[in-house]
Design an enzyme around this catalytic site. Structure first.
Site, PDB file in Angstrom:
ATOM      1  NE  ARG A  51       0.184   1.616   3.332  1.00 25.72           N
ATOM      2  CZ  ARG A  51       1.098   2.526   3.563  1.00 25.72           C
ATOM      3  NH1 ARG A  51       2.385   2.176   3.683  1.00 25.72           N
ATOM      4  NH2 ARG A  51       0.800   3.792   3.665  1.00 25.72           N
ATOM      5  N   GLY A  52       0.261   2.413  -0.161  1.00 20.27           N
ATOM      6  CA  GLY A  52       1.032   3.642  -0.343  1.00 20.27           C
ATOM      7  C   GLY A  52       1.127   3.910  -1.840  1.00 20.27           C
ATOM      8  CB  ALA A  53       0.355   6.943  -3.835  1.00 21.82           C
ATOM      9  NE  ARG A  94      -6.151   0.884  -1.714  1.00 23.15           N
ATOM     10  CZ  ARG A  94      -5.498   1.421  -0.686  1.00 23.15           C
ATOM     11  NH1 ARG A  94      -4.209   1.176  -0.525  1.00 23.15           N
ATOM     12  NH2 ARG A  94      -6.117   2.193   0.181  1.00 23.15           N
ATOM     13  CD  GLN A 203      -3.033   3.069   6.776  1.00 25.84           C
ATOM     14  OE1 GLN A 203      -3.621   3.483   7.779  1.00 25.84           O
ATOM     15  NE2 GLN A 203      -3.654   2.878   5.637  1.00 25.84           N
ATOM     16  CG  ASP A 244      -3.078   8.236  -1.589  1.00 24.90           C
ATOM     17  OD1 ASP A 244      -2.987   8.720  -0.447  1.00 24.90           O
ATOM     18  OD2 ASP A 244      -2.739   7.076  -1.858  1.00 24.90           O
ATOM     19  CG  ASN A 254      -2.253  11.750   2.357  1.00 27.47           C
ATOM     20  OD1 ASN A 254      -1.723  10.845   1.719  1.00 27.47           O
ATOM     21  ND2 ASN A 254      -1.898  12.020   3.601  1.00 27.47           N
ATOM     22  CE  LYS A 255      -5.072   5.861   4.285  1.00 29.94           C
ATOM     23  NZ  LYS A 255      -6.085   5.049   3.557  1.00 29.94           N
TER      24      LYS A 255
HETATM   25  O1  MRU Z   1      -4.484   3.378   2.115  1.00 32.61           O
HETATM   26  P1  MRU Z   1      -3.009   3.570   2.005  1.00 32.61           P
HETATM   27  O2  MRU Z   1      -2.252   3.043   3.176  1.00 32.61           O
HETATM   28  O3  MRU Z   1      -2.473   3.067   0.686  1.00 32.61           O
HETATM   29  O4  MRU Z   1      -2.837   5.145   2.006  1.00 32.61           O
HETATM   30  C1  MRU Z   1      -1.541   5.686   1.947  1.00 32.61           C
HETATM   31  C2  MRU Z   1      -1.525   7.162   2.024  1.00 32.61           C
HETATM   32  O5  MRU Z   1      -2.526   7.819   2.128  1.00 32.61           O
HETATM   33  C3  MRU Z   1      -0.177   7.802   1.869  1.00 32.61           C
HETATM   34  O6  MRU Z   1      -0.095   8.967   2.630  1.00 32.61           O
HETATM   35  C4  MRU Z   1       0.039   8.167   0.383  1.00 32.61           C
HETATM   36  O7  MRU Z   1      -0.218   7.053  -0.417  1.00 32.61           O
HETATM   37  C5  MRU Z   1       1.407   8.653   0.137  1.00 32.61           C
HETATM   38  S1  MRU Z   1       2.605   7.378   0.268  1.00 32.61           S
HETATM   39  C6  MRU Z   1       4.109   8.016  -0.147  1.00 32.61           C
END
Ligand code: MRU
Length: 353
Positions: A51-53, A94, A203, A244, A254-255
């Site tokens: 996970r994470g963009a 996603r 996270q 994201d 973002n999250k």
């Molecule tokens: O749902 P996730 O854990 O994939 O969400 C991640 C985030 O929101 C991060 O802040 C974003 O992807 C940036 S990661 C460098």
């Protein structure tokens, strides 16, 4: 294999397969899942093993290559039409992080533009996935360097706050927001990182805190609702988060919880930075209202392990991301420079992206 100069890698190409560090199990277990089929990569992205963009962008790029390996025909048109189906399967995992779509588009462009045999296309796809992985690592290090210079000059030792995990785990390594934190730590500018726990998937509590502990970065975990109180007490000098998807006007997905953090930062006159690669900017969207927001399983809210937290009959709403309006963002830290949200349009005009 998994760490180099204290670095953690979430996606590793090893022995003809992809190893994903299983992020659903950190910090209690440090295990890798071996992925050798594109379908399994789609499941791993959906279930947040990766996970994470930027990390899901890298994983999807390898997913396309794995798909290319699975297609048995030597007929180019037939091959490309099957590969489109693999791309579609990976795109449907996603919806919010644009890096996923960006990486898949780049891979598909290579597939269409590589003239020659199907085997030559497969080779080009593998090289492109490797390049996306390597470039992201360099990009994050550049974001860290740029971000260090953008941080407030006083006090000498800063306490930063972050939300979610935008670290090595969320990228090809080093991290975006956590890359800035790492650079500040390495240059003696960081006193401590406050990490929001980041309900519901935690996270911040699980992943960001884990990365910091691995590296000896002092970290204090707080629940999301404590940020305003900490700011009021003067404990926080600046906020740095990842992204994201960033729309052309600077509105940032973002999250979930990032928007409220930006609001309380504004109320306390604390700079609010977004750190992200240029590949996270989606110039096709004029503003954040057009960014699709993923809604996840309500069980993420009402259940922890086997324990049900809420009474039967309650209903749930579980958006995984929110949109922070551009006017709440002090600056966007990219690998090419630090820009106010309003400056993004000049970037687009200059076609530097
Ligand atoms: O749902 P996730 O854990 O994939 O969400 C991640 C985030 O929101 C991060 O802040 C974003 O992807 C940036 S990661 C460098």
């Amino acid at each position: 294999m998994n760490s180099f100069r204290n670095q953690v890698y979430s996606v590793i190409w090893h022995d003809n397969a992809v190893l994903l560090l299983d992020q659903t199990r950190i910090p209690n277990e440090y295990t890798f899942v071996e992925i050798s089929r594109s379908e399994d990569m789609a499941v791993a992205i959906k279930t947040m093993i990766v996970r994470g963009a930027p990390a899901i962008g890298v994983a999807a790029a390898y997913g396309i290559y794995l798909g290319a390996r699975e297609i048995s025909t030597d007929n180019r048109d037939e091959f490309l039409s099957h590969l489109e189906k693999v791309a579609q399967m990976l795109r449907s995992t996603r919806p919010t992080a644009v890096n996923l779509f960006w990486a898949i588009s780049r891979m598909m462009k290579v597939a269409y533009e590589t003239l020659g045999t199907v085997e030559e296309i497969r080779t080009a796809l593998f090289q492109t996935a490797q390049a996306i992985n390597a470039e992201d690592l360099q990009t994050c290090q550049a974001i860290g360097d740029r971000g260090l210079k953008a941080l407030p000059s006083h006090p000498e030792k800063l306490t930063l706050l972050t939300h979610c995990n935008a670290g090595a785990l969320a990228t090809a390594g080093y991290g975006t927001a956590l890359g800035v934190v790492r650079s500040a730590w390495q240059h003696g500018r960081l006193a401590r990182l406050f990490a929001d726990e980041t309900r519901p998937r935690l996270q911040g509590a699980r992943l960001t805190a884990w990365e910091c502990v691995q590296e000896g970065i002092p970290v204090t975990v707080i629940t999301d609702s404590m940020a305003a109180h900490c700011m009021k007490q003067g404990l926080i000098h600046a906020v740095v988060v990842g992204a994201d998807r960033i729309a052309a006007n600077g509105d940032t997905a973002n999250k979930i919880g990032t928007y409220s953090l930006a609001l309380v930062s504004k109320a306390h006159n604390i700079p609010f930075f977004v750190a992200a690669p240029l590949s996270t900017i989606d110039f096709s969207l004029a503003d954040g209202s057009q960014i699709p927001i993923e809604e996840r399983d309500p069980a993420e809210i009402y259940q922890i392990g086997d324990t049900i937290l809420t009474p039967a009959g309650a209903e749930f709403y579980n958006p995984a991301f929110d949109i922070t309006p551009a006017e709440l963002i002090t600056a966007i830290i990219t690998e090419k420079g630090v820009f106010t949200p309003g400056e993004l349009k000049h970037l687009q005009e200059k076609q530097t992206v």
